[in-house]
Design a protein around this motif. Sequence first.
Motif: not given
Length: 242
Positions: A44-63
Amino acid sequence: MKVLLLEDEESIRGFVRINLKREGMTVLEAETGEEALELARREGDVDIALLDVMLPTISGFEVCGKLRAAYPRMGIIMLTARSQEEDKIRGLELGADDYVHKPFSPGELMARLKALGRRMKTENVDGAGNHAEPGNRASRNGKVFGELTFYPDQRRVVKKGTDIVLTPTEYSILRLLLDQAGKSVSRDDILNEVWGRHYVGDLKIVDVNIRRLRQKIEDEPSQPKYIQTVWGYGYIWKKEEI
């Protein structure tokens, strides 16, 4: 600072984790998009998310899209091996603040994180300010621009009595344009002031964020009344303060 790290490759995740912790950051690790979303919900208190794009199920874009919808003021940086322009623009349009291409150096990643962190430092709003009264040139705490009221001390923007929720990057751009109201601001100047003078990236990151801003504050984003384009140069906030 609490950072959510979404990366399915353990070697890259470990490399990033070590460098984040060296800077005193708290790291939450996820291998899948589903796990990242659950961590964000639970913490509930995450400041910054670092998201990889290429993932095995839902993509980083969707996240990215889901996080932005649920946590408008969270900082988001995409980690991608892709260099195609359409992928960069897609991430930005979904609400990412920045992107870093793999392979990246620890110095580059930390510079991007710290720059975004600086934009977020004063993003905590206490919500205690009074709205400017319609028709006044400026209230005690707010400055009126047409239908918009800007509260710089509280980092609030209100339109017709409703708060407009902006990302840290969107707010920084808006503040810059309002500070220079009536003057043209170049894309280069926006990039330097918001992302930093040593930013290595595409100027289109400015255009995409301007487009997102227009969608939030303009009645007709395709025919903007406030943020107007200065062709071949940049943007201007049309000064119609009342």
